[in-house]
Design a protein around this motif. Sequence first.
Motif, PDB file in Angstrom:
ATOM      1  N   HIS A 105       0.834  -1.200   0.000  1.00  0.00           N
ATOM      2  CA  HIS A 105       0.000   0.000   0.000  1.00  0.00           C
ATOM      3  C   HIS A 105       0.873   1.255   0.000  1.00  0.00           C
ATOM      4  O   HIS A 105       1.729   1.432   0.871  1.00  0.00           O
ATOM      5  N   ILE A 106       0.625   2.114  -0.989  1.00  0.00           N
ATOM      6  CA  ILE A 106       1.325   3.395  -1.098  1.00  0.00           C
ATOM      7  C   ILE A 106       0.309   4.494  -0.817  1.00  0.00           C
ATOM      8  O   ILE A 106      -0.456   4.890  -1.702  1.00  0.00           O
ATOM      9  N   PRO A 107       0.279   5.030   0.403  1.00  0.00           N
ATOM     10  CA  PRO A 107      -0.836   5.897   0.829  1.00  0.00           C
ATOM     11  C   PRO A 107      -0.616   7.382   0.548  1.00  0.00           C
ATOM     12  O   PRO A 107      -0.974   8.236   1.371  1.00  0.00           O
ATOM     13  N   PHE A 108      -0.025   7.717  -0.592  1.00  0.00           N
ATOM     14  CA  PHE A 108       0.259   9.119  -0.894  1.00  0.00           C
ATOM     15  C   PHE A 108      -0.516   9.567  -2.126  1.00  0.00           C
ATOM     16  O   PHE A 108      -0.559   8.862  -3.135  1.00  0.00           O
ATOM     17  N   CYS A 109      -1.131  10.732  -2.023  1.00  0.00           N
ATOM     18  CA  CYS A 109      -1.845  11.336  -3.145  1.00  0.00           C
ATOM     19  C   CYS A 109      -1.480  12.815  -3.217  1.00  0.00           C
ATOM     20  O   CYS A 109      -1.314  13.466  -2.182  1.00  0.00           O
ATOM     21  N   LYS A 110      -1.382  13.314  -4.431  1.00  0.00           N
ATOM     22  CA  LYS A 110      -1.111  14.748  -4.602  1.00  0.00           C
ATOM     23  C   LYS A 110      -2.314  15.568  -4.155  1.00  0.00           C
ATOM     24  O   LYS A 110      -2.181  16.676  -3.624  1.00  0.00           O
ATOM     25  N   SER A 111      -3.512  15.022  -4.382  1.00  0.00           N
ATOM     26  CA  SER A 111      -4.751  15.654  -3.924  1.00  0.00           C
ATOM     27  C   SER A 111      -5.774  14.556  -3.671  1.00  0.00           C
ATOM     28  O   SER A 111      -5.632  13.430  -4.149  1.00  0.00           O
ATOM     29  N   ARG A 112      -6.821  14.877  -2.923  1.00  0.00           N
ATOM     30  CA  ARG A 112      -7.829  13.877  -2.549  1.00  0.00           C
ATOM     31  C   ARG A 112      -9.049  14.010  -3.442  1.00  0.00           C
ATOM     32  O   ARG A 112      -9.582  15.099  -3.653  1.00  0.00           O
ATOM     33  N   CYS A 113      -9.536  12.886  -3.962  1.00  0.00           N
ATOM     34  CA  CYS A 113     -10.775  12.863  -4.724  1.00  0.00           C
ATOM     35  C   CYS A 113     -11.960  12.843  -3.754  1.00  0.00           C
ATOM     36  O   CYS A 113     -11.859  12.270  -2.661  1.00  0.00           O
ATOM     37  N   ILE A 114     -13.076  13.423  -4.146  1.00  0.00           N
ATOM     38  CA  ILE A 114     -14.181  13.607  -3.201  1.00  0.00           C
ATOM     39  C   ILE A 114     -14.894  12.308  -2.843  1.00  0.00           C
ATOM     40  O   ILE A 114     -15.614  12.256  -1.847  1.00  0.00           O
ATOM     41  N   TYR A 115     -14.685  11.243  -3.633  1.00  0.00           N
ATOM     42  CA  TYR A 115     -15.394   9.988  -3.382  1.00  0.00           C
ATOM     43  C   TYR A 115     -14.549   8.969  -2.625  1.00  0.00           C
ATOM     44  O   TYR A 115     -15.057   7.930  -2.195  1.00  0.00           O
ATOM     45  N   CYS A 116     -13.262   9.227  -2.456  1.00  0.00           N
ATOM     46  CA  CYS A 116     -12.330   8.198  -1.997  1.00  0.00           C
ATOM     47  C   CYS A 116     -12.387   8.000  -0.487  1.00  0.00           C
ATOM     48  O   CYS A 116     -12.257   8.944   0.298  1.00  0.00           O
ATOM     49  N   ALA A 117     -12.558   6.710  -0.095  1.00  0.00           N
ATOM     50  CA  ALA A 117     -12.563   6.351   1.325  1.00  0.00           C
ATOM     51  C   ALA A 117     -11.341   5.530   1.698  1.00  0.00           C
ATOM     52  O   ALA A 117     -11.231   5.065   2.834  1.00  0.00           O
ATOM     53  N   PHE A 118     -10.413   5.334   0.747  1.00  0.00           N
ATOM     54  CA  PHE A 118      -9.200   4.580   1.047  1.00  0.00           C
ATOM     55  C   PHE A 118      -8.267   5.423   1.905  1.00  0.00           C
ATOM     56  O   PHE A 118      -8.266   6.656   1.829  1.00  0.00           O
ATOM     57  N   PHE A 119      -7.427   4.740   2.690  1.00  0.00           N
ATOM     58  CA  PHE A 119      -6.485   5.450   3.542  1.00  0.00           C
ATOM     59  C   PHE A 119      -5.373   6.053   2.692  1.00  0.00           C
ATOM     60  O   PHE A 119      -4.677   5.342   1.955  1.00  0.00           O
ATOM     61  N   SER A 120      -5.217   7.373   2.782  1.00  0.00           N
ATOM     62  CA  SER A 120      -4.148   8.055   2.047  1.00  0.00           C
ATOM     63  C   SER A 120      -3.877   9.406   2.682  1.00  0.00           C
ATOM     64  O   SER A 120      -4.638   9.881   3.528  1.00  0.00           O
ATOM     65  N   SER A 121      -2.775  10.024   2.246  1.00  0.00           N
ATOM     66  CA  SER A 121      -2.362  11.325   2.769  1.00  0.00           C
ATOM     67  C   SER A 121      -1.813  12.177   1.625  1.00  0.00           C
ATOM     68  O   SER A 121      -1.194  11.657   0.690  1.00  0.00           O
ATOM     69  N   THR A 122      -2.040  13.471   1.706  1.00  0.00           N
ATOM     70  CA  THR A 122      -1.478  14.387   0.710  1.00  0.00           C
ATOM     71  C   THR A 122      -0.139  14.966   1.170  1.00  0.00           C
ATOM     72  O   THR A 122       0.447  15.805   0.488  1.00  0.00           O
ATOM     73  N   ASP A 123       0.345  14.535   2.328  1.00  0.00           N
ATOM     74  CA  ASP A 123       1.656  14.958   2.828  1.00  0.00           C
ATOM     75  C   ASP A 123       2.714  14.034   2.232  1.00  0.00           C
ATOM     76  O   ASP A 123       2.875  12.890   2.660  1.00  0.00           O
ATOM     77  N   LEU A 124       3.433  14.521   1.244  1.00  0.00           N
ATOM     78  CA  LEU A 124       4.411  13.697   0.532  1.00  0.00           C
ATOM     79  C   LEU A 124       5.787  13.689   1.186  1.00  0.00           C
ATOM     80  O   LEU A 124       6.687  12.986   0.725  1.00  0.00           O
ATOM     81  N   ALA A 125       5.939  14.433   2.271  1.00  0.00           N
ATOM     82  CA  ALA A 125       7.261  14.585   2.886  1.00  0.00           C
ATOM     83  C   ALA A 125       7.798  13.283   3.469  1.00  0.00           C
ATOM     84  O   ALA A 125       9.017  13.119   3.624  1.00  0.00           O
ATOM     85  N   MET A 126       6.911  12.329   3.796  1.00  0.00           N
ATOM     86  CA  MET A 126       7.341  11.098   4.475  1.00  0.00           C
ATOM     87  C   MET A 126       7.568   9.936   3.508  1.00  0.00           C
ATOM     88  O   MET A 126       7.773   8.800   3.945  1.00  0.00           O
ATOM     89  N   ARG A 127       7.555  10.219   2.215  1.00  0.00           N
ATOM     90  CA  ARG A 127       7.666   9.119   1.250  1.00  0.00           C
ATOM     91  C   ARG A 127       8.959   8.321   1.411  1.00  0.00           C
ATOM     92  O   ARG A 127       8.953   7.085   1.370  1.00  0.00           O
ATOM     93  N   GLU A 128      10.076   9.013   1.567  1.00  0.00           N
ATOM     94  CA  GLU A 128      11.368   8.334   1.652  1.00  0.00           C
ATOM     95  C   GLU A 128      11.413   7.403   2.862  1.00  0.00           C
ATOM     96  O   GLU A 128      11.815   6.227   2.758  1.00  0.00           O
ATOM     97  N   LYS A 129      11.014   7.923   4.016  1.00  0.00           N
ATOM     98  CA  LYS A 129      11.009   7.096   5.231  1.00  0.00           C
ATOM     99  C   LYS A 129      10.016   5.940   5.106  1.00  0.00           C
ATOM    100  O   LYS A 129      10.258   4.842   5.604  1.00  0.00           O
ATOM    101  N   TYR A 130       8.913   6.204   4.434  1.00  0.00           N
ATOM    102  CA  TYR A 130       7.886   5.175   4.285  1.00  0.00           C
ATOM    103  C   TYR A 130       8.399   4.013   3.435  1.00  0.00           C
ATOM    104  O   TYR A 130       8.176   2.839   3.778  1.00  0.00           O
ATOM    105  N   VAL A 131       9.087   4.330   2.354  1.00  0.00           N
ATOM    106  CA  VAL A 131       9.632   3.267   1.503  1.00  0.00           C
ATOM    107  C   VAL A 131      10.629   2.424   2.284  1.00  0.00           C
ATOM    108  O   VAL A 131      10.661   1.193   2.177  1.00  0.00           O
ATOM    109  N   GLU A 132      11.447   3.068   3.100  1.00  0.00           N
ATOM    110  CA  GLU A 132      12.394   2.336   3.936  1.00  0.00           C
ATOM    111  C   GLU A 132      11.650   1.430   4.919  1.00  0.00           C
ATOM    112  O   GLU A 132      12.050   0.278   5.152  1.00  0.00           O
TER     113      GLU A 132
END
Length: 383
Positions: A7-34
């Motif tokens: 699961h890659i929970p990063f989005c540049k923006s949120r769609c109005i219908y989406c209930a999946f777990f995600s975040s628009t904060d992209l700063a943690m991508r590197e740590k998340y991949v690790e």
Amino acid sequence: MTGLYIHIPFCKSRCIYCAFFSSTDLAMREKYVEALGREMLMRPARDDTVATVYLGGGTPSQLTPAMLHKLFLYINKVYKLEKDAEITLECNPDDISPEMADAIASLPVNRVSMGVQTFSDQRLRFLRRRHSSSQIPLAVERLRRAGINNISIDLMFGFPHQTLHDWENDARQAVGLNVEHISAYALTYEEGTPLYRMREEGRLANTCDDDTQRLMYERLIDLLEEAGFEHYEISNFAKKTDTPYPTFRSRHNSSYWNGTPYIGIGAAAHSYDRVTRQWNVSDIGQYIQAVMNNERPIEETELLDDATRYNDLITTALRTREGISMTELKHTFPDFFFDYLTANAAKGIQRHLLEVTDGRLHLTRQGLFVSDDVMSDLVYVEP
């Protein structure tokens, strides 16, 4: 054989219908991949081989090529992939630059699933999607040039103000892309989403009624079957083919419907091993902290009893074209469940919503339109 979901929970923006777990904060991508790599090391597939890998989200194409490359280094280090493993990456059309297409093709990825949703710019803006309709065929073309020969797209129908003619236009444009797979879903109003709040607050006019949605779904089936697609699951259509693949069905998603075990890696990811179902914490920070402390980031584990496994079978296998093998059911479960299903399926068979073919219970075309009601009649509820 095992499936691997990441699961890659990063989005540049949120769609109005989406209930999946995600975040628009992209700063943690590197740590998340690790952290993903660390969790994989904690959870090898034992002696089993991995037949499918699926990078879902969120928006996996929001990872940089370098991050994706690092992720696959971990995958290949920890898991033994089958020679012909299906490896899928979800992406947004506007993320597919020529450079990104080449980067995807340089990875072991051999299938791309793209969130198109609609070819109407007005409806894309309504959903708060990032891409425009003109970017959809361009993304497909770039992926083709890069060597991706298995492309799936997602579509939605049942928008406010949408007519049957509008939907037919979307479906025909999807066929015109000449992709190998199409998934289509009715727009749903999930509690907690902006779309749900808009409806509850009376800010949506001319929402699509059930009868119109049914006509849209029926027309989709006709159009795609005419175009050479196999309707193999309620919402999924695969192009019929002899080569280079025996089928363009989604092998990974099919594993969910046929009870194949799968490992879920990442925040909010679910796992299943036929005995238990478990899911990780739905918080990126908590997930990273737990994994970096060499702790499993599990939020909850559910032990599956016979009744739960039977109900899972009803709500998954019955979605497929093949349906449920009555012989396998009899051999796998106590006799009670075979008798229960047989007795409760009688009404659906009498109403021509269900039928048995070659020992398999499956939905008829008429049953597809009321599948939720049919399944609810077959689900076991303890007295």
